[in-house]
Structure formats: structure tokens, C-alpha cells
Design a protein around this motif. Structure first.
Motif, PDB file in Angstrom:
ATOM      1  N   GLU A 279       0.838  -1.134   0.091  1.00 38.56           N
ATOM      2  CA  GLU A 279      -0.023   0.029   0.004  1.00 38.56           C
ATOM      3  C   GLU A 279       0.881   1.089  -0.031  1.00 38.56           C
ATOM      4  N   GLU A 280       2.040   1.124   0.659  1.00 35.42           N
ATOM      5  CA  GLU A 280       3.015   2.476   0.721  1.00 35.42           C
ATOM      6  C   GLU A 280       3.565   2.466  -0.783  1.00 35.42           C
ATOM      7  N   ASN A 282       2.043   1.800  -3.638  1.00 37.00           N
ATOM      8  CA  ASN A 282       0.815   2.177  -4.348  1.00 37.00           C
ATOM      9  C   ASN A 282       0.586   3.598  -4.036  1.00 37.00           C
ATOM     10  N   LYS A 283       0.703   4.206  -3.041  1.00 36.13           N
ATOM     11  CA  LYS A 283       0.743   5.383  -2.543  1.00 36.13           C
ATOM     12  C   LYS A 283       1.478   6.203  -3.198  1.00 36.13           C
ATOM     13  N   LYS A 286       1.053   6.715  -6.915  1.00 36.37           N
ATOM     14  CA  LYS A 286      -0.085   7.812  -7.334  1.00 36.37           C
ATOM     15  C   LYS A 286       0.301   8.957  -7.070  1.00 36.37           C
ATOM     16  N   GLU A 287       1.286   9.256  -6.378  1.00 40.28           N
ATOM     17  CA  GLU A 287       1.649  10.678  -6.052  1.00 40.28           C
ATOM     18  C   GLU A 287       2.811  11.021  -6.947  1.00 40.28           C
ATOM     19  N   ALA A 293       8.504   4.378  -4.831  1.00 42.06           N
ATOM     20  CA  ALA A 293       7.746   3.483  -5.356  1.00 42.06           C
ATOM     21  C   ALA A 293       8.403   2.215  -5.679  1.00 42.06           C
TER      22      ALA A 293
END
Length: 511
Positions: A279-280, A282-283, A286-287, A293
Motif C-alpha cells: 500500500e505504501e 501504491n501511494k 499515485k503521487e 515506489a
């Protein structure tokens, strides 16, 4: 009317005591007190129950047989054969643990009761305790050396011990197929052993055969809903199928049933860590933090090498980031790793195909798009395949842009300037003093430059060429006489000619 407690009466008489206590006897005043039964009468009553139990056993009505054998035991609780018969009935009802208890009680009452030892051994064997089973069968052979059933069951017990040994070695070597094979063989004689079934299910999960593993674990839980090992395997299957939240619930439940279950504790910790790290990543993606990533996905891949499905997704995610960072070869490698882990992973094929397209490896791209289209025949996938096939076809023709040394988006002026430069560079007159081999090579390049200019300077021909069409098949005028092209280009104001002044010497004369 209430009858006296027969069991209490029996116990008191068995102790040789005579107790007269009016409070213990309730009687109908009209009928008078009920007389106690003698030992012989109790034995006859118990035998009657046993005979009825035998009749139901022969009819395969094992539930009724169990009831009558229980009545016989209630009347005469020190008769070994009654426990033996009830044990046989419980075995037919697949209630092996209860059957084991009855068998053990039978041989406690009569150590020479051969059938009791045989049934105890068989129960141990069915429940997977081959060592205890071996001791029972050896006792049978002491009592009856030629007992063929005990001889065969002893061999079965020895086989199970050997399969257990092989499975332990296989698990240590991560040869999970070998473990499944050994457990299947062991379960042929130990069909009620939950330990063997759980080990088989765990290895099936580690092999990615999740439905089979789930089925085995579910069968155990239907019989024993508190089995921590089976709960762990259910969680493991969900974890490996990337259903991490549900998996964690099963691991927690397993730990409630068995607080010292180390495998469940480790799997629960890995599941939570893997979810958080993914999840980190993915975040960060997206940013737009692609470098971060990339690192986070790389860290997630080190958490649990056994989680095939999640790791396949992580490799594909890292490939997506890699393509953003222009690490195309690395992205292709990551997609290949993802596909190796999960051959049905369409997203990885699509990502790799796009990377192949970006690196002009069109044959590989076509192969991947064909695989995708065979699996999912959508309009989008058909379009991607057609595009790759077109680029492959175009790549096999002469690359006129490369011949002139210009980009595919070059303007008309850029194409003209490039032609001027290349035509003068490769004109035969410029190389008249060179060797025959060099002259031949330069003449070939001169013709190719003229051919390229003819196509790219004509909007219609250029459009057809860019679309991948064969110009000759379209009946278009394809006059590729390099000298005529050269003369036409350089004629008029600003034109020029080569004037040779000696071997290997020349100068330009402008008109």
C-alpha cells in the motif's frame, strides 16, 4: 415408581457390603419393594443386550448396535468383550477416538483379549500414531504369532513411519510434491489422521494448489472447528490468493485455538507487513514518486518468497514504475518474473508487450499480445495485436527515416535538408577515386537515400508508408532512379554539379 440405582447396587455388592437404607428404595405400596438382581441375572440381562447389539451390527445398523452395547456395559461394566464390541461399532461409525478409548478399556480389563489389542492398534493406525499401533500389533503377535491381520497391519505401521520420515526430509528441502506424495500414501492406512491431512494441505498451498488445500482444511474443520492447524491452512490459502484481510482473520482465530502456533504467528506478521508495504508503494506511485515506489515494491518482494500471487503483482507493479523511469529492460525482466510466478497474469503480459513495443522488439510484442488475445478476445486486445503486427511488418521494410537520419516526426524542410546532406555524402562522383568495393557500397547508399526521399517527400506516399502499406502493391509510381531524383532536386537556382579535376579530386560548381 422409581427403581433403585442399579449401578450403585452393583458397586455396593461388588465391595461385599450389605447396606439397608430405606431412603434409597422407593416402592409402590401396592406392589412392595423391588428385589435386587443377582450376578447371574445381571449377566443374563447384559448378554441379552449384547445379542441384540450383535443383531443390529450384522444388519449394519451401527447406531442401534452402539446403544445396546452401551446398555450391556451399563449392566456389566467389567466385561472386556462388551467394550470390544462397542469399539468395533464405533470404528464402523468412524468415531475412532472413542473406539480407541473402548479398546484400551477392554485390554485393561483383560490383557489377553487379542481382538481388543488388534482394535486398539487399528485405531492408533487410523489416527496416525504408527508407533503406538506397532506396539499393539506386536502384542497381538505375542498372543497369536500366526495372526495374518496383525502381521499385515504391522507392515502398514512401518510404512507410515517411513513415509513420515521421507515427508520430514522433503519439507526441509522444500520438495512439497514429495511431501504430498508421502502423505497420500500414509493416509491410505491412516485415513483419520488430521496431522497428515494438515501437512498435505499446507504443502498443496505452498505449491499453489489452493482449491485442493482449502478442500482438505475444510473437511477437517467440519469435524473439528477448533483445529488450529486447519484454520492456519485456510488462512494460508487466502493469504497466497492475495486475500490478505481475510487471511489475517483466520490466522488470529488459529492463534486463539493454539496460542503457541508459530507458523500462524509468522504468517500473520508477514501478511500484515506485506499489505502495508504494498500500500505504501501504491501511494507513492499515485503521487508520482516513482523512485520511492520502486524501492518500496522491491522491499515488499523480500518479505515472503512463498507468496506467489502477491509477488507476481509486486513484480508487475515494479515493472510499471520501471517503465515510467525508462528502465525498460528491467521492466521487461520484472514482467517475465511475474509471468513465471503466475502464467495466467494478463496484466503482466500487457505490460511486457508495451515495453517490447517501446524498445522496438516487435516480434516479442506480437507474441505477448497474441497470448493475451487468445485468453481475452476483447476489441482493445485485438487492436493492440493489430498495431504490434503492423509495427512488425513495418520493421521488416527499409527504414527510410533511418536512411535519411531523421526522426519519424520530421518536417518537410528537415527531410529536404537531410536528403541534401546524405545525397552529397554518398554521390558516386565523390568516391570516384576510392576502391571498387567502396564505390559499390556508396552507390548503394546513394540509391537508398534517393528512394527514401522519394517516399518521404511525397505526402501521399509518406502517409501510406507510415500506415504500413506496401507502396508497390498500391500501384503508386515508384521511380527510384537515384540520378534523376538527384538532378531534379539540385536543378534550377542553387543547383550544382560535380567537376572532377583528377583522380580522387572534385569540386562543386553551383548554377
Amino acid at each position: 415408581m422409581l427403581k433403585p440405582c442399579r449401578l450403585l447396587n452393583t458397586i455396593l455388592r461388588g465391595e461385599g457390603l450389605t447396606i439397608i437404607k430405606m431412603a434409597t428404595v422407593d416402592y409402590d405400596e401396592a406392589a412392595g419393594p423391588e428385589m435386587e438382581l443377582s450376578d447371574e441375572e445381571l449377566e443374563r440381562e447384559a448378554e441379552g443386550y449384547k445379542e441384540q447389539g450383535n443383531a443390529f451390527y450384522i444388519k449394519k445398523d451401527y447406531s442401534e448396535a452402539f446403544n445396546y452395547y452401551t446398555k450391556a456395559i451399563d449392566v456389566c461394566p467389567k466385561n472386556a468383550s462388551y467394550y470390544g464390541n462397542r469399539a468395533a461399532t464405533l470404528m464402523m461409525l468412524s468415531r475412532y477416538r472413542e473406539a480407541l478409548e473402548d479398546s484400551q478399556q477392554a485390554v485393561r480389563l483383560d490383557d489377553t483379549f487379542m481382538k481388543g489389542h488388534l482394535r486398539e492398534g487399528k485405531c492408533h493406525l487410523l489416527l496416525g500414531n504408527a508407533m503406538a499401533a506397532s506396539r499393539c500389533f506386536q502384542k497381538v503377535l505375542e498372543l497369536e504369532p500366526d495372526n495374518s491381520q496383525a502381521q499385515q497391519e504391522l507392515k502398514n505401521a512401518e510404512s507410515i513411519l517411513e513415509y513420515e520420515r521421507m515427508a520430514e526430509i522433503g519439507f526441509e528441502k522444500r520438495d512439497f510434491r514429495m511431501v504430498v506424495f508421502c502423505m497420500d500414501r500414509a493416509l491410505e492406512s491412516a485415513s483419520a489422521c488430521h496431522r497428515f491431512k494438515v501437512l498435505k494441505a499446507e504443502c498443496l498451498a505452498l505449491l499453489g494448489r489452493y482449491p485442493e488445500a482449502q478442500s482438505v482444511a475444510s473437511d477437517i474443520l467440519r469435524m473439528d472447528s477448533t483445529n488450529g492447524d486447519a484454520l492456519y491452512v485456510r488462512g494460508l490459502c487466502l493469504y497466497y490468493e492475495d486475500c490478505i484481510d481475510k487471511a489475517v482473520q483466520f490466522f488470529i482465530q488459529a492463534l486463539r485455538m493454539a496460542p503457541d502456533h508459530e507458523k500462524a504467528r509468522l504468517a500473520c506478521r508477514n501478511a500484515k507487513a506485506l499489505k502495508a508495504k504494498k500500500e505504501e508503494g501504491n501511494k507513492a506511485f499515485k503521487e508520482g514518486n516513482f523512485e520511492e515506489a520502486y524501492e518500496l515494491y522491491s522491499e515488499a518482494l523480500t518479505i515472503d518468497p512463498n507468496n506467489i500471487k502477491t509477488n507476481a503483482k509486486l513484480y508487475c507493479n515494479r515493472a510499471t514504475v520501471g517503465s515510467k523511469l525508462k528502465k525498460l529492460e528491467q521492466a521487461i525482466e520484472d514482467c517475465t518474473k511475474a509471468i513465471k510466478l503466475d502464467e495466467s497474469y494478463i496484466k503482466a503480459y500487457l505490460r511486457r508487450a508495451q515495453c517490447y513495443m517501446d524498445t522496438e522488439q516487435y516480434e516479442e510484442a506480437v507474441r505477448d499480445y497474441e497470448k493475451v488475445y487468445q485468453t481475452e478476445k476483447t476489441k482493445e486486445h485485438k487492436h493492440l495485436l493489430k498495431t504490434a503486427q503492423l509495427e512488425l511488418k513495418k520493421s521488416k521494410r527499409k527504414d527510410y527515416y533511418k536512411v535519411l537520419g531523421v526522426d519519424k516526426n520530421a518536417t518537410e524542410d528537415e527531410i529536404k535538408k537531410a536528403y541534401r546532406k546524405r545525397a552529397l555524402m554518398h554521390h558516386p562522383d565523390r568516391h570516384s577515386g576510392a576502391s571498387a568495393e567502396v564505390q559499390k557500397e556508396e552507390e548503394k547508399k546513394f540509391k537508398e537515400v534517393g528512394e527514401a526521399f522519394t517516399v518521404l517527400s511525397d505526402p501521399k506516399k509518406k502517409s501510406r508508408y507510415d500506415s504500413g502499406h506496401d507502396l508497390e502493391d498500391d500501384d503508386m509510381n515508384m521511380d527510384f532512379d537515384a540520378n534523376n531524383i538527384f538532378k531534379a532536386f539540385f536543378s534550377g537556382p542553387g543547383g550544382f554539379s560535380f567537376e572532377a579535376s583528377g583522380p580522387g579530386n572534385f569540386f562543386f560548381q553551383f548554377g
